[in-house]
Design a protein around this motif. Sequence first.
Motif, PDB file in Angstrom:
ATOM      1  N   MET A   1       0.952  -1.338   0.025  1.00 20.31           N
ATOM      2  CA  MET A   1      -0.024   0.000  -0.157  1.00 20.31           C
ATOM      3  C   MET A   1       1.050   1.257  -0.036  1.00 20.31           C
ATOM      4  N   THR A   2       1.729   1.346   0.874  1.00 21.08           N
ATOM      5  CA  THR A   2       2.700   2.456   1.018  1.00 21.08           C
ATOM      6  C   THR A   2       3.407   2.565   0.039  1.00 21.08           C
ATOM      7  N   GLU A   3       4.052   1.625  -0.780  1.00 16.94           N
ATOM      8  CA  GLU A   3       4.825   1.738  -2.027  1.00 16.94           C
ATOM      9  C   GLU A   3       4.144   2.264  -3.138  1.00 16.94           C
ATOM     10  N   TYR A   4       3.003   1.591  -3.288  1.00 19.51           N
ATOM     11  CA  TYR A   4       2.025   2.136  -4.422  1.00 19.51           C
ATOM     12  C   TYR A   4       1.791   3.506  -4.033  1.00 19.51           C
ATOM     13  N   GLY A   5       1.623   3.925  -3.029  1.00 18.30           N
ATOM     14  CA  GLY A   5       1.122   5.508  -2.850  1.00 18.30           C
ATOM     15  C   GLY A   5       2.440   6.412  -3.061  1.00 18.30           C
ATOM     16  N   ASN A   6       3.577   5.845  -2.737  1.00 20.63           N
ATOM     17  CA  ASN A   6       4.861   6.508  -2.945  1.00 20.63           C
ATOM     18  C   ASN A   6       5.258   6.745  -4.363  1.00 20.63           C
ATOM     19  N   VAL A   7       5.228   5.721  -5.078  1.00 24.50           N
ATOM     20  CA  VAL A   7       5.320   5.791  -6.554  1.00 24.50           C
ATOM     21  C   VAL A   7       4.361   6.618  -7.192  1.00 24.50           C
ATOM     22  N   TYR A   8       3.199   6.368  -6.670  1.00 25.60           N
ATOM     23  CA  TYR A   8       2.114   7.343  -7.569  1.00 25.60           C
ATOM     24  C   TYR A   8       2.476   8.724  -7.172  1.00 25.60           C
ATOM     25  N   LEU A   9       2.883   9.068  -5.983  1.00 28.57           N
ATOM     26  CA  LEU A   9       3.048  10.367  -5.820  1.00 28.57           C
ATOM     27  C   LEU A   9       4.539  11.010  -6.264  1.00 28.57           C
ATOM     28  N   SER A  10       5.351  10.062  -6.717  1.00 27.69           N
ATOM     29  CA  SER A  10       6.545  10.357  -7.539  1.00 27.69           C
ATOM     30  C   SER A  10       5.975  10.600  -9.097  1.00 27.69           C
ATOM     31  N   ALA A  11       5.113  10.026  -9.523  1.00 26.92           N
ATOM     32  CA  ALA A  11       4.754  10.190 -10.840  1.00 26.92           C
ATOM     33  C   ALA A  11       4.120  11.506 -10.897  1.00 26.92           C
ATOM     34  N   ASP A  13       4.694  14.216  -8.843  1.00 22.81           N
ATOM     35  CA  ASP A  13       5.608  15.335  -8.766  1.00 22.81           C
ATOM     36  C   ASP A  13       6.546  15.291 -10.208  1.00 22.81           C
ATOM     37  N   SER A  14       6.534  14.327 -10.974  1.00 18.70           N
ATOM     38  CA  SER A  14       7.196  14.390 -12.054  1.00 18.70           C
ATOM     39  C   SER A  14       6.391  15.056 -13.366  1.00 18.70           C
ATOM     40  N   ASP A  15       4.999  14.809 -13.410  1.00 22.59           N
ATOM     41  CA  ASP A  15       4.231  15.505 -13.931  1.00 22.59           C
ATOM     42  C   ASP A  15       4.302  17.072 -13.765  1.00 22.59           C
ATOM     43  N   ALA A  16       4.180  17.233 -12.496  1.00 24.60           N
ATOM     44  CA  ALA A  16       4.165  18.848 -12.061  1.00 24.60           C
ATOM     45  C   ALA A  16       5.578  19.661 -12.497  1.00 24.60           C
ATOM     46  N   ALA A  17       6.739  18.649 -12.087  1.00 22.69           N
ATOM     47  CA  ALA A  17       7.841  19.383 -12.557  1.00 22.69           C
ATOM     48  C   ALA A  17       8.229  19.518 -14.174  1.00 22.69           C
ATOM     49  N   ALA A  18       7.281  18.940 -14.853  1.00 25.94           N
ATOM     50  CA  ALA A  18       7.432  18.835 -16.302  1.00 25.94           C
ATOM     51  C   ALA A  18       6.414  20.019 -16.724  1.00 25.94           C
ATOM     52  N   GLY A  19       5.718  20.573 -16.049  1.00 24.40           N
ATOM     53  CA  GLY A  19       4.716  21.598 -16.399  1.00 24.40           C
ATOM     54  C   GLY A  19       3.278  20.860 -16.862  1.00 24.40           C
ATOM     55  N   LYS A  20       3.089  19.585 -16.590  1.00 21.11           N
ATOM     56  CA  LYS A  20       1.853  18.761 -16.754  1.00 21.11           C
ATOM     57  C   LYS A  20       0.916  18.992 -15.726  1.00 21.11           C
ATOM     58  N   SER A  21      -0.377  18.665 -16.055  1.00 24.14           N
ATOM     59  CA  SER A  21      -1.414  18.550 -15.008  1.00 24.14           C
ATOM     60  C   SER A  21      -1.305  17.038 -14.466  1.00 24.14           C
ATOM     61  N   PRO A  22      -1.154  16.776 -13.290  1.00 27.06           N
ATOM     62  CA  PRO A  22      -1.256  15.461 -12.596  1.00 27.06           C
ATOM     63  C   PRO A  22      -2.383  14.794 -12.908  1.00 27.06           C
ATOM     64  N   ASN A  23      -2.227  13.370 -13.133  1.00 21.81           N
ATOM     65  CA  ASN A  23      -3.475  12.354 -13.312  1.00 21.81           C
ATOM     66  C   ASN A  23      -3.720  11.546 -12.105  1.00 21.81           C
ATOM     67  N   TYR A  24      -4.620  12.162 -11.493  1.00 21.27           N
ATOM     68  CA  TYR A  24      -4.986  11.489 -10.148  1.00 21.27           C
ATOM     69  C   TYR A  24      -5.662  10.271 -10.410  1.00 21.27           C
ATOM     70  N   PHE A  26      -8.593   7.516 -10.065  1.00 22.92           N
ATOM     71  CA  PHE A  26      -9.581   7.196  -9.192  1.00 22.92           C
ATOM     72  C   PHE A  26      -9.322   8.074  -7.653  1.00 22.92           C
ATOM     73  N   TRP A  27      -7.802   8.311  -7.456  1.00 23.54           N
ATOM     74  CA  TRP A  27      -7.754   9.029  -6.372  1.00 23.54           C
ATOM     75  C   TRP A  27      -7.624  10.550  -6.019  1.00 23.54           C
ATOM     76  N   ASP A  28      -8.274  11.227  -7.132  1.00 23.70           N
ATOM     77  CA  ASP A  28      -8.881  12.450  -7.129  1.00 23.70           C
ATOM     78  C   ASP A  28      -7.788  13.637  -6.773  1.00 23.70           C
ATOM     79  N   ASN A  29      -7.116  13.448  -5.542  1.00 20.55           N
ATOM     80  CA  ASN A  29      -6.359  14.576  -5.123  1.00 20.55           C
ATOM     81  C   ASN A  29      -4.883  14.007  -4.412  1.00 20.55           C
ATOM     82  N   ARG A  30      -4.019  14.978  -4.156  1.00 20.88           N
ATOM     83  CA  ARG A  30      -2.861  14.653  -3.734  1.00 20.88           C
ATOM     84  C   ARG A  30      -3.086  14.318  -1.946  1.00 20.88           C
TER      85      ARG A  30
END
Length: 302
Positions: A1-11, A13-24, A26-30
Amino acid sequence: MTEYGNVYLSAVDSDAAAGKSPNYFFWDNRATLERIAAGEEGYYDLPINGRVWLAEGNRFDDLFGNSYSNQHNISVSGGTEISNFRISAGYDENVGGLKVADDSSDRFNFNLNYNVDVTDRLSLNTNVSYFHRHVSGPTGGLARDAAAYDAPLFPAYNDQGQYYSVFGGVDIAGQRNAVAQVIDGGRQNFIDEQMKIFAQATYKITDQLNVTGSYAFNRQQSEDQEYALSVPLYSWQGDFVTNITAPSNTYIEEETSNITYKNYKSTLNYNNSFGDHNVTGLLAIEAERNENNGLRAKREVL
């Protein structure tokens, strides 16, 4: 569970750093992802799934664990001036890594060789062998849905001990639960059996002339069975959601096969030398019979 959440958060953050809108998705928000990354088990209000329970749901850990297989072999041989023999047997129990249901293969084999000179002119050679194998395992549930198809956030069971529907079963009726399918969704059983017998007699009529007769028997039998059952899935609250395999798609299928081969052979051999000349001759007759019988039956909607 924690590993999945951390990997998704990293993705994210990568989208945000690239100037893209994050795709959440099912999970809706950060904030929801941060709860998942923290390993927080409980109800989550999600715009697509509804109010569902999320918790540790690592299917690989649910399904697989340590297993132990064993193999045994024995052989005995001996002989005298006029005869010799060898007997060997073996047994293998091969157990797969699946820990929630039987997934195994058993094998047994036996072999006997015996040769004897009955007289100075008559000799006999015999061989008998037997092989039996039984393979058993679940019909389904071990493909990609076993470990990598869905987010590892849906436990195999709800708190009432019922099979929990993937995606929570509130606004989305997920028809997958690998644990449920492996345990109660149906099984495959394959049995193979083979028996071989060979016997040969050789008689020296003279030093130059002998006659040989042999008989060979080979029988192969198989029994295959496969069935699929409907398994109900529930929400965390205990409400029925859907089935793995609709009742209209349940079935049982069985197939048997029996192949018998027989061979009869007789030869007359002549071999003689006259000075620098060598004369050989062979006269043979052979007959064989092969029978193949099979039956297959299937019943749907159990």
